[in-house]
Design a protein around this motif. Sequence first.
Motif: not given
Length: 585
Positions: A356-365, A484-486
């Motif tokens: 969930r922490m990583a998903q905080r940095f989600a961007v539109d691709v 998921g790619v972080f």
Amino acid sequence: MAAARCLLTEDQFLCSICLDVFTDPVATPCGHNFCKTCITTYWDGNDFCQCPNCKEFFCTRPKLQVNMFISEMAAQYKQSAQQEARSSSSEQHVSKPGEVPCDVCTGTKLKAQKSCLVCLVSYCETHLEPHLTSSGLKRHQLIDPVENLDERMCKKHDKLLELFCKNDQMCVCMLCSVLDHKMHDFVPLKEEYEGKKTELGKTEAEIQQIIQRKKTKIWEIKHSVELSNKNAERETTEGVQVFTALKESVERSQAELINTIQMTQRKMEKEAEGFIKELEQEISELEKRSAEVKQLSHSEDPLQLLQNFTSLKAAPPTKDWTQVRVHPPSYEGNVVRAVNKLEETLGKLIKKAELRMAQRFAVDVTLDPDSAHPELILSDDGKQVHHNDVKKNLPDSPERFDTCPSVLSKQRFSYGRFYYEVQVKGKTDWTVGVAIESMGRKGKIILNPLNGHWTICLRNEQEFKALSDPPVSLSLKSHPKKVGVFVDFEGSLVSFYDVDAAALIYSFTGCYFKEKLSPYLSPDLNHGGKNSPRLIIHSLPIPLIPLGVKGGQVSQFQAKSLDRRVEKFRFRAAVTYGWKSPFRK
């Protein structure tokens, strides 16, 4: 006279030539009145005499006599008008606190209109009139009213300060320039004033810029506080949910442990109760036999004793209890197993929290059609891609892959952190990750970090690999349906997650990002329809500040704050529940 004044108007006392109140009024034969000087000058400038009003001609120039009655009336009107004007002016221009008063007025001080640098006196509108009309006073220098005019005089020579000494940076008089400041550089006071005024204008502009920058900084700080409040509320909600789950897990594990121990204890007690009951039954039989033997031993009848002796001599059959033992059960294994199970549960919760922490940095691709291999089919929204056996007729630009069935995103990232998700469900072959902007796109491509690619792949439906140098085989419990790619630029990290299982698949550490990065996808070949499912970019809620992309980079403080939250979560779990997480750094 005052009553007459009220009945007369200004028009009745105006000369139609000069348009001012009559001065020495005279009357023409036709009955019109003019100033004597005005009508005389008018007739002197013409070849004939004519009334300026009614245009009546006079054959001979009339002799003009001053009309004393009208003259007195005009004088009275002029005096009354001046008094009213002076009274009105006094009411409107009385000096107020902070304004420069007239130095000449006695009693009520009127507001000064000008100050004379020669007389060193400030004048109201009335007392200023001589400086505006007298030829001698017109040469005096008038300025906007100022206080303390004596301070404009040289204390030493009692002369007006007219020059500015550039060497000593001070105002001086003419005598100072000759006597006390010889060979110095002088400029007129006004010239230096204009220069300094220009400098002050620049200084004011610079100060305004500084003020604007500081106001902008205040806005940024307030905006950061607002974002922090929102993040705090969200973090509190999620924290409560996580720790509620932790608490429920601990309570559930505790209840299971207690139940297991109680069930073991009850089983042991039930077994012991069975033994005791059996022993008590045997004792009862033996006590009964003992009573019969005792009774027979006291018999006086020889025949009875001999007849019953054989049956009573032997003891009734009983069980051999010498090897029977009731062993207290051991509970140590139960506690260890419960703790291990709890640790596994907590580990899963921490993995979910980290994801969930990583998903905080989600961007539109969105995928870039200009980079897509000609055999790849992209959806209209740029979110899906699959391989088609038919090669499209597209221009072979430098950006387009010509051999590998690959495609890059339109977005480029150069700092901060970013995260995106790709659905890989049902595919037998795929490659997902990130690549540098200048990666080679022609011919065979070897994917590894040395060439600027950080990717993982599935081959032949069962071989998972991290494409490092050399490739690393990955052992996964199950096939991920969504990856998921972080990417963390500051941490030099690229991590891959099984989103549904909330499990870390693999991490590239110590990465060197020399260029901008783009998400990289390859659906691989169709393989006759066996690998036909599409790679689908999963849309996630975009955070308030886009993280990692130009125009919206997260601050280092915010990025490190997320790390601290994860570590704090781990630490609290360790302290609260007394376990050591295998994920703790």
